[in-house]
Design a protein around this motif. Structure first.
Motif, PDB file in Angstrom:
ATOM      1  N   GLU A 263      14.497  13.527  17.968  1.00 30.21           N
ATOM      2  CA  GLU A 263      14.632  12.074  18.134  1.00 30.21           C
ATOM      3  C   GLU A 263      14.846  11.334  16.812  1.00 30.21           C
ATOM      4  N   VAL A 264      15.305  12.059  15.787  1.00 29.23           N
ATOM      5  CA  VAL A 264      15.693  11.455  14.506  1.00 29.23           C
ATOM      6  C   VAL A 264      17.134  11.871  14.233  1.00 29.23           C
ATOM      7  N   ASN A 265      18.063  10.893  14.238  1.00 30.53           N
ATOM      8  CA  ASN A 265      19.481  11.204  14.065  1.00 30.53           C
ATOM      9  C   ASN A 265      19.801  11.506  12.607  1.00 30.53           C
ATOM     10  N   GLY A 266      20.806  12.347  12.411  1.00 35.06           N
ATOM     11  CA  GLY A 266      21.305  12.632  11.076  1.00 35.06           C
ATOM     12  C   GLY A 266      22.063  11.431  10.514  1.00 35.06           C
ATOM     13  N   THR A 267      22.448  11.526   9.246  1.00 37.06           N
ATOM     14  CA  THR A 267      23.117  10.412   8.578  1.00 37.06           C
ATOM     15  C   THR A 267      24.361  10.877   7.839  1.00 37.06           C
ATOM     16  N   VAL A 268      25.240   9.907   7.544  1.00 30.43           N
ATOM     17  CA  VAL A 268      26.428  10.124   6.709  1.00 30.43           C
ATOM     18  C   VAL A 268      26.385   9.079   5.601  1.00 30.43           C
ATOM     19  N   LYS A 269      26.320   9.545   4.369  1.00 29.99           N
ATOM     20  CA  LYS A 269      26.296   8.656   3.209  1.00 29.99           C
ATOM     21  C   LYS A 269      27.684   8.673   2.572  1.00 29.99           C
ATOM     22  N   VAL A 270      28.387   7.540   2.661  1.00 23.39           N
ATOM     23  CA  VAL A 270      29.746   7.442   2.136  1.00 23.39           C
ATOM     24  C   VAL A 270      29.680   7.092   0.649  1.00 23.39           C
ATOM     25  N   PRO A 271      30.379   7.841  -0.201  1.00 22.09           N
ATOM     26  CA  PRO A 271      30.313   7.539  -1.642  1.00 22.09           C
ATOM     27  C   PRO A 271      31.086   6.271  -1.994  1.00 22.09           C
ATOM     28  N   SER A 272      30.910   5.814  -3.198  1.00 21.15           N
ATOM     29  CA  SER A 272      31.679   4.703  -3.749  1.00 21.15           C
ATOM     30  C   SER A 272      32.363   5.239  -5.002  1.00 21.15           C
ATOM     31  N   THR A 273      33.651   5.550  -4.872  1.00 19.10           N
ATOM     32  CA  THR A 273      34.405   6.224  -5.938  1.00 19.10           C
ATOM     33  C   THR A 273      35.437   5.279  -6.524  1.00 19.10           C
ATOM     34  N   GLU A 274      35.493   5.200  -7.842  1.00 22.23           N
ATOM     35  CA  GLU A 274      36.473   4.350  -8.512  1.00 22.23           C
ATOM     36  C   GLU A 274      37.887   4.765  -8.109  1.00 22.23           C
ATOM     37  N   GLY A 275      38.685   3.767  -7.725  1.00 22.62           N
ATOM     38  CA  GLY A 275      40.096   4.012  -7.446  1.00 22.62           C
ATOM     39  C   GLY A 275      40.446   4.297  -6.009  1.00 22.62           C
TER      40      GLY A 275
END
Length: 408
Positions: A199-211
């Motif tokens: 009952e705990v969902n996984g996550t997706v962490k999107v990076p912040s990349t220059e350009g």
């Protein structure tokens, strides 16, 4: 005929005639000033009743000359020779006619390169002056940015030709700023964390990349974190001034399944000890009763014991284990000892003769007791509860004991 030339000198046009039907060759000429042009070396013969004439021009006669003269010497084809002299009076003053002129448009060159301005090249045309904000810029070249009008001013002695322009709009925009060289960039894959908890969902962490920009269904999600369930593709868009490095990825598949539902919490349960009843009667074995408890199973030698009553003899260990959804508390292992039933004594009988001699020395064995029988309800057969009695002459009960470890 005398007239003023454009350059301010006097020009005279002479007519020379041949009145004989033979070609005449011009052998010489003399002028009283200026230059002679257009006099041929021969004059054609006459034809019919008219004379043959040609024209010659005497130019560059200075203003103020009283007259102009021309002497021509000639020889006919038959050898006859003659000479003639002409003279004309000249005016004291001479005003040259205005010369038509067509101003040429300035040459505008727009630049195709960044940070390089275009140019305007102003012509240098006879008879006119080109003015930029009142200043004569004839023959000059200017670098932009420029925005205005180059005007034309006609000089004395000249007149604008038909349809000639007197204004030339000039527009040279400022050069564009050069973009910096493109910088190679490698997009970083999003960080996917699958949950190990119910009952705990996984996550997706999107990076912040220059350009680059990271897009999820067309929306910029750079630097954001999302909770599942998710299933799709995060796309990469390169910003201006950047270029993808070799082998760089532009798509990242993302799959985060929905969290599993948590199982209900285990219910604590305390096993009840099996009930042991030792028999007081001869030839009647004792019993052990397995209780029926919610959430508990009882075991012997990894075999499940159904609730009910079992007969001895036995020397074993019975263990309890929790069923699914339950957890045990308290004691879960018991040693069970059921001694073999006593043999009943026979009633007195008539004595018999006492045997004589030496006994054989080998006692007659007593039959083994069968395994402890299940006396309760159900289909379960006898258990392997071993209690074997060996009886010999003058002997007693011998128990072969077997204990089992506790079951978890």
């Amino acid at each position: 005929m005398a007239e003023c030339a454009v350059d301010g000198t006097i020009k005279v046009t002479w007519t020379i005639e041949n009145d004989y039907p033979l070609v005449v060759e011009v052998t010489g000429q003399t002028t009283g000033g200026g230059e002679l042009a257009g006099l041929p070396s021969q004059i054609p013969a006459t034809s019919g009743n008219g004379n043959t004439s040609i024209a010659a021009t005497q130019t560059a006669i200075p203003v103020g000359s009283a007259s102009a003269s021309l002497q021509v010497s000639a020889t006919w084809a038959d050898g006859h020779k003659a000479s003639a002299t002409g003279r004309v009076s000249l005016p004291g003053e001479c005003t040259p006619p205005e010369k038509p002129v067509t101003p040429v448009a300035p040459e505008i060159s727009q630049s195709e390169e960044c940070e390089v301005n275009g140019t305007v090249k102003v012509p240098n045309t006879e008879g006119v002056r080109y003015l930029w904000k009142g200043e004569d810029v004839s023959g000059k070249t200017f670098t932009g940015p420029l925005d205005g009008v180059i005007e034309v001013e006609v000089k004395d002695g000249f007149v604008l030709a038909d349809s000639a322009k007197t204004e030339f709009p000039v527009t040279v925009p400022a050069a564009e700023v050069c973009a910096p060289p493109e910088k190679p960039v490698t997009p970083v894959a999003p960080e996917i964390s699958q949950s190990e908890e119910c009952e705990v969902n996984g996550t997706v962490k999107v990076p912040s990349t220059e350009g680059v920009r990271y897009l999820w269904k067309g929306e910029d999600v750079s630097g954001k974190t999302f909770t599942g369930p998710l299933d799709g593709v995060i796309e990469v868009e390169v910003k201006d001034g950047f270029v993808l490095a070799d082998s760089a990825k532009t798509e990242f598949p993302v799959t985060v399944p929905a969290a599993e539902v948590c199982a209900p919490p285990e219910k604590p349960v305390t096993p009840v000890a099996p009930e042991i009843s030792q028999s007081e009667e001869c030839e009647v074995d004792g019993t052990v009763t397995i209780p029926e408890i919610e959430g508990v199973s009882y075991f012997l030698d990894d075999e499940r014991l159904e609730p009910g009553t079992y007969e001895g003899p036995a020397d074993v260990t019975i263990t309890a284990a929790a069923l699914g959804g339950y957890t045990l508390t308290g004691t879960s292992s018991w040693d069970v000892v059921l001694t073999e039933a006593k043999e009943c004594e026979d009633e007195p009988t008539t004595p018999t003769a006492t045997p004589t001699g030496t006994p054989s020395g080998t006692p007659t064995p007593r039959p083994s007791y069968p395994p402890l029988a299940y006396t309760g309800a159900g289909d379960t057969g006898p258990l392997s509860l071993l209690a074997v009695g060996l009886l010999g002459l003058g002997g007693g009960l011998v128990l072969l004991k077997r204990r089992k470890g506790s079951r978890a």
